[in-house]
Enzyme design. Structure first.
Site, PDB file in Angstrom:
ATOM      1  N   LYS A 104       0.854  -1.192   0.000  1.00  0.00           N
ATOM      2  CA  LYS A 104       0.000   0.000   0.000  1.00  0.00           C
ATOM      3  C   LYS A 104       0.890   1.242   0.000  1.00  0.00           C
ATOM      4  CE  LYS A 104      -3.979   1.889   2.584  1.00  0.00           C
ATOM      5  NZ  LYS A 104      -4.868   1.659   3.743  1.00  0.00           N
TER       6      LYS A 104
ATOM      7  N   SER B 129      -9.743   1.511   2.692  1.00  0.00           N
ATOM      8  CA  SER B 129      -8.871   2.280   1.826  1.00  0.00           C
ATOM      9  C   SER B 129      -7.785   1.451   1.131  1.00  0.00           C
ATOM     10  CB  SER B 129      -8.195   3.407   2.624  1.00  0.00           C
ATOM     11  OG  SER B 129      -7.374   2.862   3.640  1.00  0.00           O
TER      12      SER B 129
ATOM     13  N   SER C  63      -9.917  -0.833   6.914  1.00  0.00           N
ATOM     14  CA  SER C  63      -9.336  -0.698   5.571  1.00  0.00           C
ATOM     15  C   SER C  63      -8.582  -1.900   5.024  1.00  0.00           C
ATOM     16  CB  SER C  63      -8.419   0.519   5.518  1.00  0.00           C
ATOM     17  OG  SER C  63      -9.208   1.661   5.365  1.00  0.00           O
TER      18      SER C  63
HETATM   19  N1  GLN Z   1     -13.232   3.836   5.914  1.00  0.00           N
HETATM   20  C1  GLN Z   1     -12.672   4.245   7.166  1.00  0.00           C
HETATM   21  C2  GLN Z   1     -12.301   5.704   7.091  1.00  0.00           C
HETATM   22  O1  GLN Z   1     -12.520   6.301   6.067  1.00  0.00           O
HETATM   23  C3  GLN Z   1     -11.519   3.384   7.527  1.00  0.00           C
HETATM   24  C4  GLN Z   1     -10.263   3.793   6.890  1.00  0.00           C
HETATM   25  C5  GLN Z   1      -9.088   2.961   7.302  1.00  0.00           C
HETATM   26  O2  GLN Z   1      -9.217   1.928   7.965  1.00  0.00           O
HETATM   27  N2  GLN Z   1      -7.916   3.444   6.950  1.00  0.00           N
HETATM   28  O3  GLN Z   1     -11.798   6.272   8.029  1.00  0.00           O
END
Ligand code: GLN
Length: 446
Positions: A52, A127, A151
């Site tokens: 990532k 994400s 995410s």
């Molecule tokens: N979708 C969640 C957010 O937007 C989780 C994001 C994540 O785990 N990095 O904060």
């Protein structure tokens, strides 16, 4: 083979931000030579990996999918990446993500969206959507993602693969660009549970470079995969199968519980009563921490600097206005507001207290049960564009993954069925540092 596959499917999937074919070939050649000279095979010998793009790796850009960091070259290896290198994995490229890991669909990438390999009209989740899509499309053997509120698990669920969020502190965050430091955790996205055990084995462990890294003995995760779940006590929170959960998702989860029954496990319904406050608590705390962490992007020290600034303040303003996307700005504003004097007690401090209640909910259940099982997400993947203008709906997708981050405990998402041609994910949550049981339970189901 990995790059051949990428050439074939990447035009449809767009999982990567940067590819490093020459470096990867050179790295593979070195491994080959070492082996021929009688060297041992590392745990992940020769396996092509996607990383990532919020983790540093020397020789690669680390952009966090933000225009702000479009030109940011990694100056050191994140600990997770250097551990992968020690295990002899080969770094194929850096994967797409929502900007600074804020989002659940990859639509917040500052560069381009990623498409779900099962149906390219749908989001891959986020994400870590690029990391999930790259594995699901067979472009890499495994990838690393980060999970602050879901995410790793949610994109794994949407893409029909395995995603593991370890206990907070088990994998070093050194070299992971901070979003919400008290919640962020690195973990593997893989094709199956055994692979997840191998990758976790390689990346877990104490690191003096991360003050929140746990100094604990790392168990043998691979030998935990016995296939035996006889007598395993499973708790199923009623809040995880209630209103808002798609009937087809619920059906898949109930069918999975039947499989566990047939394997000799027992399950009962329990309650995690503070679940309904988790999303609000998370968005206050995560945004507060993000507003503080992202204060470092000032146009001076990192990334892109705005032109024609009239003075220092103007340089900050212009650089941040041009560099950050809408969702990142939304979080910075929310977080700055929650941390402001006069509001701190009402919002930030209150959220910290509710976080404790959520953690205690889990502790109570784990007094009598080995794992908690439910869906990973309330629905399967949604169509691209369906939620971009509706942040609240987007935030609610995380309702079943967020509590786990607030409690700091481990959880895995594994595929457990399909609905409308899209995969459904089963979430298995464990006690702090009990990844071995989580992996054993997940493996037995496969
Ligand atoms: N979708 C969640 C957010 O937007 C989780 C994001 C994540 O785990 N990095 O904060």
């Amino acid at each position: 083979a990995s790059y051949q596959r990428i050439a074939h499917v990447e035009p449809q999937v767009s999982a990567f931000l940067h590819l490093y074919e020459e470096d990867a070939r050179a790295q593979a050649a070195v491994l080959d030579k070492q082996l021929k000279n009688g060297g041992d095979r590392g745990l992940l010998f020769g396996l092509p990996a996607g990383i990532k793009d919020n983790m540093t790796a020397v020789g690669t850009l680390t952009t966090c999918a933000s225009k702000f960091l479009a030109n940011y070259q990694s100056i050191y290896d994140s600990t997770a990446v250097s551990k992968l290198k020690n295990a002899q994995a080969v770094l194929v490229g850096k994967t797409n993500m929502d900007e600074f890991a804020m989002g659940g669909s990859n639509e917040n990438s500052g560069f381009h969206p990623t498409y779900n390999p099962w149906n390219t009209a749908y989001v891959p989740g986020g994400s870590s959507g690029g990391s999930a899509a790259a594995v699901a499309a067979g472009e890499v053997y495994f990838s690393l993602g980060s999970d602050t509120g879901g995410s790793i698990r949610q994109p794994a669920s949407y893409c029909g693969i395995v995603g593991l969020k370890p206990t907070y502190g088990l994998v070093s965050r050194y070299g992971l660009v901070a979003f919400a430091s008290s919640l962020d955790q690195i973990g593997p996205l893989t094709k199956n549970v055994e692979d997840a055990a191998y990758v976790l084995q390689a990346i877990a462990g104490h690191d003096g470079q991360d003050s929140t890294s746990l100094n604990v003995e790392i168990p043998d995760y691979i030998s935990a995969l016995t296939g035996d779940v006889k007598g395993l006590r499973i708790a199923v929170p009623k809040e995880y199968l209630g209103a808002g959960v798609d009937p087809a998702v619920k059906e898949s989860v109930l069918a999975a519980l039947k499989v566990y029954e047939s394997l000799g496990a027992v399950w009962e319904e329990v309650s995690l009563p503070h679940t309904e406050y988790a999303v609000a608590t998370y968005y206050l705390l995560a945004s507060s921490e993000a507003s503080s962490n992202l204060a470092r992007y000032d146009g001076v020290r990192y990334g892109v600097r705005a032109e024609n600034a009239e003075n220092l303040l103007d340089l900050y303003k212009k650089s941040r206005s041009q560099g950050f996307g809408a969702e990142v700005k939304r979080r910075i504003m929310l977080g700055t507001y929650a941390l402001s004097s006069g509001y701190y007690d009402a919002f930030y401090l209150k959220a910290q207290k509710v976080r404790t209640l959520i953690r205690q909910d889990f502790e109570k259940v784990f007094q009598n049960y080995d794992v908690i099982i439910g869906p990973t997400a309330p629905t399967t993947a949604f169509p691209i564009g369906a939620q971009v203008d509706d942040p609240l709906t987007m935030y609610l997708n995380d309702i079943l993954t967020i509590p786990v981050n607030l409690a700091g405990i481990p959880a895995i998402s594994i595929p457990c069925g399909h609905s409308g041609g899209l995969p459904v994910g089963l979430q298995i949550i464990g006690k702090a540092l009990d990844e071995a049981t989580v992996l054993r339970a997940a493996h037995a189901f496969e």
